[in-house]
Design a protein around this motif. Structure first.
Motif, PDB file in Angstrom:
ATOM      1  N   LEU A 104      28.159 -16.226  19.973  1.00 15.68           N
ATOM      2  CA  LEU A 104      29.644 -16.957  19.155  1.00 15.68           C
ATOM      3  C   LEU A 104      29.450 -16.750  17.991  1.00 15.68           C
ATOM      4  CD1 LEU A 104      30.666 -19.855  21.953  1.00 15.68           C
ATOM      5  CD2 LEU A 104      30.677 -17.724  22.072  1.00 15.68           C
ATOM      6  N   VAL A 105      28.260 -17.125  17.489  1.00  9.67           N
ATOM      7  CA  VAL A 105      27.944 -17.339  16.064  1.00  9.67           C
ATOM      8  C   VAL A 105      26.160 -16.345  15.979  1.00  9.67           C
ATOM      9  CG1 VAL A 105      28.214 -18.762  13.768  1.00  9.67           C
ATOM     10  CG2 VAL A 105      29.732 -19.566  15.612  1.00  9.67           C
ATOM     11  N   TRP A 117      30.693 -15.471  12.684  1.00  4.55           N
ATOM     12  CA  TRP A 117      31.779 -15.794  14.004  1.00  4.55           C
ATOM     13  C   TRP A 117      31.860 -14.558  14.491  1.00  4.55           C
ATOM     14  CZ3 TRP A 117      33.511 -18.637  18.190  1.00  4.55           C
ATOM     15  CH2 TRP A 117      33.138 -19.400  17.248  1.00  4.55           C
ATOM     16  N   ASP A 177      34.657 -12.509  15.518  1.00  6.92           N
ATOM     17  CA  ASP A 177      36.268 -13.307  14.704  1.00  6.92           C
ATOM     18  C   ASP A 177      36.859 -13.383  16.313  1.00  6.92           C
ATOM     19  OD1 ASP A 177      35.371 -13.676  12.769  1.00  6.92           O
ATOM     20  OD2 ASP A 177      36.165 -12.239  12.375  1.00  6.92           O
ATOM     21  N   LYS A 233      35.956 -16.449  18.781  1.00  2.00           N
ATOM     22  CA  LYS A 233      36.476 -17.447  17.980  1.00  2.00           C
ATOM     23  C   LYS A 233      38.254 -17.697  18.074  1.00  2.00           C
ATOM     24  CE  LYS A 233      35.993 -19.668  13.603  1.00  2.00           C
ATOM     25  NZ  LYS A 233      36.184 -19.699  11.867  1.00  2.00           N
ATOM     26  N   PRO A 241      39.840 -21.550  21.333  1.00  2.00           N
ATOM     27  CA  PRO A 241      40.064 -22.276  19.858  1.00  2.00           C
ATOM     28  C   PRO A 241      39.123 -23.648  20.032  1.00  2.00           C
ATOM     29  CG  PRO A 241      41.420 -21.468  21.497  1.00  2.00           C
ATOM     30  CD  PRO A 241      41.108 -21.224  22.034  1.00  2.00           C
ATOM     31  N   THR A 300      36.131 -24.181  22.001  1.00  2.00           N
ATOM     32  CA  THR A 300      35.106 -23.894  21.443  1.00  2.00           C
ATOM     33  C   THR A 300      34.827 -24.283  20.528  1.00  2.00           C
ATOM     34  OG1 THR A 300      34.496 -23.322  24.296  1.00  2.00           O
ATOM     35  CG2 THR A 300      33.237 -23.381  21.802  1.00  2.00           C
ATOM     36  N   ALA A 301      35.382 -23.267  19.491  1.00  2.00           N
ATOM     37  CA  ALA A 301      35.601 -23.477  17.345  1.00  2.00           C
ATOM     38  C   ALA A 301      35.586 -24.482  17.176  1.00  2.00           C
ATOM     39  CB  ALA A 301      36.265 -22.057  17.076  1.00  2.00           C
ATOM     40  N   ALA A 339      32.386 -26.386  14.980  1.00  2.00           N
ATOM     41  CA  ALA A 339      33.282 -26.752  13.757  1.00  2.00           C
ATOM     42  C   ALA A 339      32.646 -28.328  13.476  1.00  2.00           C
ATOM     43  CB  ALA A 339      34.488 -26.555  13.494  1.00  2.00           C
TER      44      ALA A 339
END
Length: 301
Positions: free
Chosen positions: A156-157, A162, A164, A167, A171, A173-174, A178
């Protein structure tokens, strides 16, 4: 010392940020040519002085002295041997309960929603790739897992960037990531990925890169027969809770069950580091990486 080398040393001494260091490295590389015999020692001294000016934090400066060989430091626990960076001021502790992590504990209530979202993604398009790269087969411990889906990942990252598309697709998980206390020291971190271990897979005992960050697992799909041992203590994943450990301690994991084991893995800051240490270490790692790239290029040219 050549004019280009002296220019680099002067620029390093006054560089206000990592971007300035990167530009100085690029300028030196573009100049080409062999290095003067005295340049490596002069660069090490300039690098030490540059990093010392980054922070007056006593623990950070003590680490600098160790890293540059100006002070001796022994590992404080026999099972702890980070492969890259050892920060002696941190008390050695292999396992962490969620309640010991004030920056992570508030996110525990969001685990179920993240799990559900990730299960939906994996049902539609798994997209896993081997976690252990093919080059690792030179190390006998990893030969059986190099370039293999036995241990695989969906990033994911990665190296601070990220995916994209993921991501946008994830939403919940993002937003969760964060808020998480992800370790930030570009270009290596933050990192977050979905990790899958197929039945019959056993990871060899190994050490991680550093003790300045912890490895946090968020359970996604946990079949029976899976486990992990860190510094001689075996634990299993519990639904609705994080499993957190310092991977600079010797550790291994296995799936002796009949179905894949899936967890979300993220690197978070060690709670023993304050904000100033995190900032200074992030700068130091970035600069060391840039200068290392410069010297590696010179060796290969």
């Amino acid at each position: 010392m050549t004019p280009h080398e002296q220019q680099f040393l002067d620029a390093l001494a006054s560089a206000p940020d990592t971007a300035s260091v990167a530009r100085s490295v690029e300028t030196l590389l573009a100049a080409g040519g062999p290095r003067s015999p005295g340049f490596p020692a002069a660069m090490a001294e300039a690098l030490y002085m540059h990093l010392r000016a980054v922070s007056t934090h006593p623990a950070f400066r003590a680490w600098l002295d160790v890293y540059f060989g100006r002070r001796r430091a022994a590992f404080r626990a026999p099972g702890q041997r980070p492969n890259f960076l050892y920060y002696p001021p941190l008390a050695p502790q292999a396992w962490f309960d969620t309640g010991e992590l004030p920056e992570l504990a508030p996110l525990q209530g969001g685990i179920a929603a993240v799990r559900d979202e990730l299960l939906g993604l994996l049902a539609e398009a798994p997209g896993f790739v081997p976690y252990v790269e093919k080059a690792a087969e030179r190390d006998g411990r990893w030969r059986g897992l190099a370039d293999s889906l036995q241990w695989s990942a969906r990033h994911l990252v990665r190296r601070g960037l990220w995916d994209d598309a993921l991501k946008a697709r994830l939403p919940v998980t993002a937003a969760f990531l964060a808020e998480a206390p992800l370790a930030h020291y570009p270009p290596h971190a933050p990192e977050a990925f979905v990790s899958r271990l197929l039945p019959g897979t056993e990871l060899p005992p190994h050490h991680g890169l550093s003790n300045i960050k912890l490895t946090a697992h968020l359970p996604v799909d946990l079949p029976p027969g899976c486990g992990i041992v860190v510094d001689g203590e075996t634990r299993t994943w519990q639904a609705g809770d994080f499993l957190v450990f310092d991977d600079s301690f010797l550790h291994s994991a296995w799936n002796r069950g009949e179905h894949p084991r899936t967890v979300l893995i993220m690197d978070i800051w060690h709670p023993g580091l304050d904000a100033e240490e995190r900032r200074a270490l992030g700068h130091a790692i970035a600069v060391l990486d840039q200068v290392r790239a410069c010297t590696a290029t010179q060796r290969d040219s």
